[in-house]
Design an enzyme around this catalytic site. Structure first.
Site, PDB file in Angstrom:
ATOM      1  N   LYS A 252       0.834  -1.210   0.000  1.00 48.25           N
ATOM      2  CA  LYS A 252       0.000   0.000   0.000  1.00 48.25           C
ATOM      3  C   LYS A 252       0.869   1.260   0.000  1.00 48.25           C
ATOM      4  CE  LYS A 252      -1.555   1.561   4.122  1.00 48.25           C
ATOM      5  NZ  LYS A 252      -1.202   2.972   4.336  1.00 48.25           N
ATOM      6  N   ASN A 253       1.902   1.256   0.844  1.00 46.78           N
ATOM      7  CA  ASN A 253       2.709   2.476   0.978  1.00 46.78           C
ATOM      8  C   ASN A 253       3.616   2.737  -0.220  1.00 46.78           C
ATOM      9  OD1 ASN A 253       1.512   2.967   3.384  1.00 46.78           O
ATOM     10  ND2 ASN A 253       3.311   2.563   4.672  1.00 46.78           N
TER      11      ASN A 253
ATOM     12  N   ARG B 294      -3.950  10.659   5.044  1.00 43.97           N
ATOM     13  CA  ARG B 294      -2.875  11.656   5.025  1.00 43.97           C
ATOM     14  C   ARG B 294      -2.031  11.595   3.756  1.00 43.97           C
ATOM     15  NH1 ARG B 294      -0.735  14.080   8.989  1.00 43.97           N
ATOM     16  NH2 ARG B 294       1.229  13.762   7.939  1.00 43.97           N
TER      17      ARG B 294
ATOM     18  N   CYS C   7      -3.305  12.989  13.782  1.00 42.47           N
ATOM     19  CA  CYS C   7      -3.993  11.698  13.622  1.00 42.47           C
ATOM     20  C   CYS C   7      -3.736  10.905  14.887  1.00 42.47           C
ATOM     21  CB  CYS C   7      -3.506  10.963  12.386  1.00 42.47           C
ATOM     22  SG  CYS C   7      -1.868  10.298  12.557  1.00 42.47           S
TER      23      CYS C   7
ATOM     24  N   ARG D  14       2.004  14.825  13.348  1.00 42.54           N
ATOM     25  CA  ARG D  14       2.359  14.568  11.949  1.00 42.54           C
ATOM     26  C   ARG D  14       2.303  15.805  11.044  1.00 42.54           C
ATOM     27  NH1 ARG D  14       0.171   8.755  10.048  1.00 42.54           N
ATOM     28  NH2 ARG D  14       1.970   8.924   8.703  1.00 42.54           N
ATOM     29  N   PRO D  15       3.220  16.749  11.245  1.00 42.95           N
ATOM     30  CA  PRO D  15       3.256  17.944  10.398  1.00 42.95           C
ATOM     31  C   PRO D  15       3.750  17.621   8.981  1.00 42.95           C
ATOM     32  CG  PRO D  15       5.132  17.928  11.887  1.00 42.95           C
ATOM     33  CD  PRO D  15       4.289  16.732  12.249  1.00 42.95           C
TER      34      PRO D  15
ATOM     35  N   ASP E  74       5.806  20.076   7.414  1.00 44.33           N
ATOM     36  CA  ASP E  74       6.759  21.177   7.200  1.00 44.33           C
ATOM     37  C   ASP E  74       7.935  20.771   6.293  1.00 44.33           C
ATOM     38  OD1 ASP E  74       7.307  19.501   9.463  1.00 44.33           O
ATOM     39  OD2 ASP E  74       8.982  20.803   9.970  1.00 44.33           O
ATOM     40  N   LEU E  75       8.384  19.519   6.393  1.00 46.38           N
ATOM     41  CA  LEU E  75       9.538  19.101   5.586  1.00 46.38           C
ATOM     42  C   LEU E  75       9.167  19.005   4.101  1.00 46.38           C
ATOM     43  CD1 LEU E  75      10.951  16.334   7.965  1.00 46.38           C
ATOM     44  CD2 LEU E  75      11.752  18.687   7.707  1.00 46.38           C
TER      45      LEU E  75
ATOM     46  N   ASP F 248       5.964   0.721  11.671  1.00 50.74           N
ATOM     47  CA  ASP F 248       4.693   0.091  11.287  1.00 50.74           C
ATOM     48  C   ASP F 248       4.601  -1.370  11.738  1.00 50.74           C
ATOM     49  OD1 ASP F 248       3.824   2.435  10.189  1.00 50.74           O
ATOM     50  OD2 ASP F 248       4.020   1.822   8.098  1.00 50.74           O
TER      51      ASP F 248
ATOM     52  N   ILE G  81       9.862   7.170  16.111  1.00 51.71           N
ATOM     53  CA  ILE G  81       9.358   7.855  14.909  1.00 51.71           C
ATOM     54  C   ILE G  81       8.109   8.694  15.219  1.00 51.71           C
ATOM     55  CG2 ILE G  81       8.638   7.592  12.480  1.00 51.71           C
ATOM     56  CD1 ILE G  81      11.429   6.489  12.880  1.00 51.71           C
TER      57      ILE G  81
ATOM     58  N   ARG H   3      -8.176  -0.299   5.753  1.00 54.58           N
ATOM     59  CA  ARG H   3      -7.364   0.700   5.060  1.00 54.58           C
ATOM     60  C   ARG H   3      -6.093   0.066   4.488  1.00 54.58           C
ATOM     61  NH1 ARG H   3      -5.172   4.799   8.548  1.00 54.58           N
ATOM     62  NH2 ARG H   3      -4.002   5.041   6.654  1.00 54.58           N
TER      63      ARG H   3
HETATM   64  C1  UD1 Z   1       5.078   6.885   6.027  1.00 46.72           C
HETATM   65  C2  UD1 Z   1       4.160   5.682   5.975  1.00 46.72           C
HETATM   66  C3  UD1 Z   1       3.771   5.260   7.386  1.00 46.72           C
HETATM   67  C4  UD1 Z   1       5.020   5.030   8.233  1.00 46.72           C
HETATM   68  C5  UD1 Z   1       5.944   6.239   8.174  1.00 46.72           C
HETATM   69  C6  UD1 Z   1       7.264   6.001   8.881  1.00 46.72           C
HETATM   70  C7  UD1 Z   1       3.016   5.958   3.878  1.00 46.72           C
HETATM   71  C8  UD1 Z   1       1.752   6.266   3.149  1.00 46.72           C
HETATM   72  N1  UD1 Z   1       2.989   6.020   5.208  1.00 46.72           N
HETATM   73  O1  UD1 Z   1       4.324   7.937   6.622  1.00 46.72           O
HETATM   74  O2  UD1 Z   1       2.998   4.058   7.300  1.00 46.72           O
HETATM   75  O3  UD1 Z   1       4.635   4.801   9.572  1.00 46.72           O
HETATM   76  O4  UD1 Z   1       6.240   6.575   6.810  1.00 46.72           O
HETATM   77  O5  UD1 Z   1       7.926   4.914   8.353  1.00 46.72           O
HETATM   78  O6  UD1 Z   1       4.019   5.633   3.264  1.00 46.72           O
HETATM   79  N2  UD1 Z   1       7.590  14.658  10.042  1.00 46.72           N
HETATM   80  C9  UD1 Z   1       7.768  16.001  10.295  1.00 46.72           C
HETATM   81  N3  UD1 Z   1       7.555  16.875   9.279  1.00 46.72           N
HETATM   82  C10 UD1 Z   1       7.213  16.474   8.026  1.00 46.72           C
HETATM   83  C11 UD1 Z   1       7.052  15.101   7.769  1.00 46.72           C
HETATM   84  C12 UD1 Z   1       7.257  14.200   8.805  1.00 46.72           C
HETATM   85  O7  UD1 Z   1       8.079  16.399  11.417  1.00 46.72           O
HETATM   86  O8  UD1 Z   1       7.047  17.321   7.147  1.00 46.72           O
HETATM   87  C13 UD1 Z   1       7.799  13.687  11.137  1.00 46.72           C
HETATM   88  C14 UD1 Z   1       6.555  12.849  11.432  1.00 46.72           C
HETATM   89  O9  UD1 Z   1       5.667  13.510  12.308  1.00 46.72           O
HETATM   90  C15 UD1 Z   1       7.150  11.601  12.039  1.00 46.72           C
HETATM   91  C16 UD1 Z   1       8.464  11.445  11.259  1.00 46.72           C
HETATM   92  O10 UD1 Z   1       8.758  12.728  10.703  1.00 46.72           O
HETATM   93  O11 UD1 Z   1       7.440  11.824  13.383  1.00 46.72           O
HETATM   94  C17 UD1 Z   1       8.429  10.423  10.137  1.00 46.72           C
HETATM   95  O12 UD1 Z   1       7.303  10.666   9.318  1.00 46.72           O
HETATM   96  P1  UD1 Z   1       7.295  10.301   7.768  1.00 46.72           P
HETATM   97  O13 UD1 Z   1       8.464   9.452   7.459  1.00 46.72           O
HETATM   98  O14 UD1 Z   1       7.094  11.538   6.975  1.00 46.72           O
HETATM   99  O15 UD1 Z   1       5.959   9.410   7.668  1.00 46.72           O
HETATM  100  P2  UD1 Z   1       4.867   9.448   6.538  1.00 46.72           P
HETATM  101  O16 UD1 Z   1       5.482   9.657   5.210  1.00 46.72           O
HETATM  102  O17 UD1 Z   1       3.732  10.318   6.964  1.00 46.72           O
END
Ligand code: UD1
Length: 429
Positions: free
Chosen positions: A22-23, A101, A125, A130-131, A133-134, A316, A338, A408
């Site tokens: 899925k991811n 998301r 969530c 889960r921002p 910003d990056l 996960d 994470i 999901r």
């Molecule tokens: C993806 C996966 C999710 C998995 C996660 C971590 C998908 C659809 N989902 O989620 O199942 O649990 O990777 O392996 O592929 N963060 C920030 N700012 C940002 C983006 C992220 O602070 O702009 C933080 C998040 O809050 C979290 C960490 O970075 O604490 C990692 O998140 P991220 O790797 O971005 O996860 P997702 O891509 O949302």
């Protein structure tokens, strides 16, 4: 709302077909927006998140078509053809982003192809704030002008389009790497993404983009170098197997003292999990049919687990691994690095007799001889499946409510488990 009922205590035996990831599939679907030619994706999983992404893309004007797959004979069809000949809307509305998301993954492709995008902010969530910003910082480095208003992000590219740039992610993010990578393939000149996430799903996306004509170096490493191209072509791509689904069923074999083969899965896809399982007394062997998992000599032992970006132990699979450790001999420490709120399964597991104490980002698990069935409630995707695992191992009956979380991300869960001897059924309504 549907519930799942399990009569526990039955060792699982047999082979489980593992679905496409899925991811991996979600960003691959978003990538269709980068081209006016068709993208054909095979080995697609049938899960609710894929349907949500298909609705979002259709709403952007993408022609979405699902076909059967002659090679696998999949009755439901597992080949998705997406063609974004004309993008008619560059907006991802709140209703869709709130539900899933990963909808924010259309931001980079829409911006790169159309020069603008308006995407609802996802908000928090169940597992944390889960921002994004990056995602926004990386796109801003490529020249995007970003404004936040009324819960929406509006991003606009400069007149001549996005411009290649060097961006080092301050922390590792899977989604931000995917968004930036998709934007970079159509940006002018060279983009270097340093400290990029290395999850296998990103390699899968990069390989598909390359098949569409993108020029990407460093696939599989933490530095991706992209040489922008004018446009992308039609391509066909097969989605990689779902390592989280595979890992979940590996743990199902271990927790029920069963013997399962995860079809089509190679050890390298779930290497960190295999090492941890072996430490806990589980044998994992690669066979021509897939990965075979069973206990070594009956007893499980407690081990420490810390979640990390790939190639570390995946967040996960944290809830599922913790569930296994609830019935291992001795103590185990599970640390989540994470997400800040990813222990929602703990109170539910404790209702089934587990002995777990949370201290900040760590949970101390003291193994008990046996879990007991109970009515429990699912809270998020991976927490829900950890309750299924607990139910499979427990004495007596477990009913899990709010199973829409499971739908999901897990394809035909009850069917796959029933075929290996599990007494599990869905109660409609
Ligand atoms: C993806 C996966 C999710 C998995 C996660 C971590 C998908 C659809 N989902 O989620 O199942 O649990 O990777 O392996 O592929 N963060 C920030 N700012 C940002 C983006 C992220 O602070 O702009 C933080 C998040 O809050 C979290 C960490 O970075 O604490 C990692 O998140 P991220 O790797 O971005 O996860 P997702 O891509 O949302």
């Amino acid at each position: 709302m549907d519930r799942i009922r399990i009569q526990g205590g039955k060792p699982l035996a047999g082979a489980i077909p593992i679905s496409g990831a899925k991811n991996a599939a979600l960003p691959l679907m978003a990538a269709c927006l980068l081209s006016d030619k068709a993208l054909r994706l095979s080995n697609m999983p049938h899960v609710a998140d894929i349907a949500s992404m298909a609705s979002l893309l259709a709403q952007c004007g993408v022609d979405v078509h699902m076909d059967g797959d002659a090679a696998t004979g999949c009755p439901q069809g597992s080949v998705l053809t997406l063609c974004a000949r004309q993008v008619t809307s560059t907006e991802a509305p709140y209703d869709l982003v709130r539900k899933m998301r990963a909808s924010v993954l259309v931001l980079g492709p829409l911006l790169a192809r159309c020069g603008e995008a308006r995407v609802s902010l996802p908000g928090g969530c169940a597992i944390g704030t889960r921002p994004i910003d990056l995602h926004l910082k990386a796109l801003a480095h490529m020249g995007a002008e970003i404004t936040l208003d009324a819960g929406y992000v509006t991003a606009r590219a400069p007149k001549g389009g996005l411009v290649g740039a060097r961006f080092a992610f301050p922390s590792v993010s899977v989604g931000a790497t995917e968004n930036a990578l998709m934007a970079a393939v159509l940006a002018k000149g060279e983009t270097v993404l340093a400290n990029a996430a290395r999850e296998p799903e990103i390699g899968d996306l990069a390989r598909c983009l390359a098949a569409m004509g993108a020029r990407i170096d460093g696939i599989g490493t933490d530095t991706l170098t992209v040489h922008g191209v004018e446009s992308l072509n039609a391509a066909s791509h097969a989605v990689i197997p779902d390592r989280i689904e595979a890992g979940t069923y590996a743990i199902a074999a271990a927790i029920t003292d069963g013997d399962l083969t995860l079809q089509g899965v190679k050890r390298e896809l779930v290497a960190a999990l295999c090492e941890h399982l072996e430490g806990a007394g589980v044998a994992v062997t690669e066979t021509p049919a897939g990965l075979r998992v069973h206990r070594h000599n009956g007893a499980l032992v407690g081990i420490d687990v810390m979640t990390e970006p790939f190639p570390g132990f995946p967040t996960d699979l944290q809830a599922q691994m913790m569930t296994l450790l609830t019935v291992a001999k001795g103590a185990a420490m599970v640390t989540e690095t994470i997400f800040e709120n990813r222990f929602m399964h703990v109170p539910e597991l404790c209702r089934m007799g587990a002995n777990i104490n949370i201290h900040g980002a760590s949970a101390m698990v003291r193994g008990v001889p046996q879990l007991r069935g109970a009515p429990v409630m699912a809270t998020d995707l991976r927490a829900s499946v950890s309750l299924v695992l607990a139910g499979l191992a427990a004495q007596g009956e477990t009913t899990i409510s709010r199973v829409y979380h499971l739908d999901r991300g897990y394809e035909r869960l009850e069917e796959k488990l029933q075929a290996c001897g599990a007494r599990i059924e869905r109660l409609k309504g």
